[in-house]
Design a protein around this motif. Structure first.
Motif, short mmCIF file in Angstrom:
data_model
loop_
_atom_site.label_atom_id
_atom_site.label_comp_id
_atom_site.label_asym_id
_atom_site.label_seq_id
_atom_site.Cartn_x
_atom_site.Cartn_y
_atom_site.Cartn_z
N ARG A 71 0.80 -1.28 -0.17
CA ARG A 71 0.11 -0.03 0.00
C ARG A 71 0.86 1.49 0.01
NH1 ARG A 71 -3.06 -3.16 3.56
NH2 ARG A 71 -2.23 -2.00 5.63
N ILE A 72 1.94 1.09 0.58
CA ILE A 72 2.81 2.41 0.60
C ILE A 72 3.58 2.66 -0.66
CG2 ILE A 72 4.82 3.34 1.87
CD1 ILE A 72 3.93 1.78 4.50
N ALA A 73 3.87 1.60 -1.27
CA ALA A 73 4.52 1.49 -2.46
C ALA A 73 3.74 2.24 -3.71
CB ALA A 73 5.12 0.04 -2.79
N ASN A 74 2.23 1.61 -3.40
CA ASN A 74 1.30 2.03 -4.36
C ASN A 74 0.91 3.69 -4.12
OD1 ASN A 74 -0.94 1.57 -6.39
ND2 ASN A 74 -2.38 2.33 -4.61
N ALA A 75 1.17 4.26 -2.90
CA ALA A 75 0.90 5.60 -2.40
C ALA A 75 2.21 6.56 -3.02
CB ALA A 75 0.87 5.70 -1.05
#
Length: 300
Positions: free
Chosen positions: A203-207
């Motif tokens: 999720r952090i990578a997607n953000a």
């Protein structure tokens, strides 16, 4: 192996040296304290191997007492200030305390390291280094019971998710997955929580990818996604039952889509890291046997 009399003499020498070094001032302490700490840790291991305690006036006779002196010695560095060096030494002492099966001592040393991180380490780059040191040390320590380990891992994952930059957050969070699945320790194999760390990192990578899309006008590099994919593959091979071939398949397809959406770059598998990862998957399929059965459902 040294006899009791020789160990007693070494303890006296360390105490005398410490007394003199503490008067060296802030410019000298960062250079003189570390050798003293490592000499004392070497002595701790020798004391631990002895059958009985060392007797002597005004001389600490047990590993626990030596650690108390070390704690006080390292604490001086935080006021120099050299918090990052002090944190490294606290973690090194905690690892030695674990080897000596001194859980309360190791926990106290980790607590001191966390306090240093919270109160003294403000630079973002130093925070990243400190987090990875904490996670790496905690991963190697096997002395903690369930409650103490849960407390420390919860703090470590919390600090990781609060780093300043998204890529740093992502890498620290997926590193924390190794705190819940330690291959060398049979008692630490919580596959579900390891997977939760990887999903949080995703999720952090997607953000981070969305931020790159806003600021640069394209999807940017897929390096973080590929790094997480490699973690999925690692735990998949180690037998984590919560990571399935469909998880790896879905993440691989996500990376393909991200690469195709990059403006001016329609070539799939053009990222060298991703290409190497796919080559590894194909290699595992070619092995045959159980490994081929594990990887056969993955179509990338």
């Amino acid at each position: 192996m040294l006899d009791n009399e020789e160990l007693e003499e070494m303890l006296k020498i360390i105490c005398v040296v410490r007394k003199h070094l503490m008067t060296g001032g802030p410019r000298r302490l960062p250079f003189t304290v570390p050798p003293l700490v490592f000499s004392a840790l070497r002595l701790v291991r020798q004391l631990e191997s002895q059958d009985g305690d060392i007797a002597g006036e005004d001389v600490p006779a047990t590993p626990r007492a030596v650690f108390q002196i070390l704690n006080q010695t390292i604490e001086v560095l935080s006021s120099v200030p050299c918090p990052e060096l002090a944190l490294r030494l606290y973690l090194q002492c905690a690892e030695t305390a674990s080897d000596c099966d001194l859980e309360p001592v190791a926990y106290e040393l980790f607590t001191q390291a966390f306090i240093l991180y919270e109160e003294e380490i403000a630079d973002s780059k130093e925070q990243v280094t400190a987090i990875h040191l904490i996670v790496g040390t905690l991963q190697r320590i096997n002395v903690f019971g369930v409650e103490n380990r849960d407390t420390l891992t919860h703090k470590a994952t919390g600090y990781s998710a609060r780093l300043l930059k998204k890529p740093d957050q992502c890498r620290a969070v997926y590193a924390c997955s190794h705190l819940f699945w330690v291959d060398d320790l049979d008692g630490i194999k919580d596959g579900e929580r390891a997977l939760l760390c990887l999903r949080r990192a995703l999720r952090i990578a997607n953000a981070a990818q969305q931020m790159a899309n806003v600021t640069r006008g394209n999807s940017g590099p897929v390096t973080l996604f590929v790094e997480i994919l490699n973690k999925y593959i690692y735990f998949f091979e180690k037998g984590n039952p919560h990571i399935t071939p469909s998880d790896i398949q879905s993440l691989g397809e996500l990376i393909n889509n991200e690469m195709q959406s990059d403006n001016g770059n329609t070539t799939i598998h053009s990222d060298p890291f991703f290409t190497s990862t796919l080559r590894y998957i194909r290699f595992q399929k070619q092995k045959g046997g159980l490994m081929r059965e594990k990887y056969d459902p993955i179509k990338l």
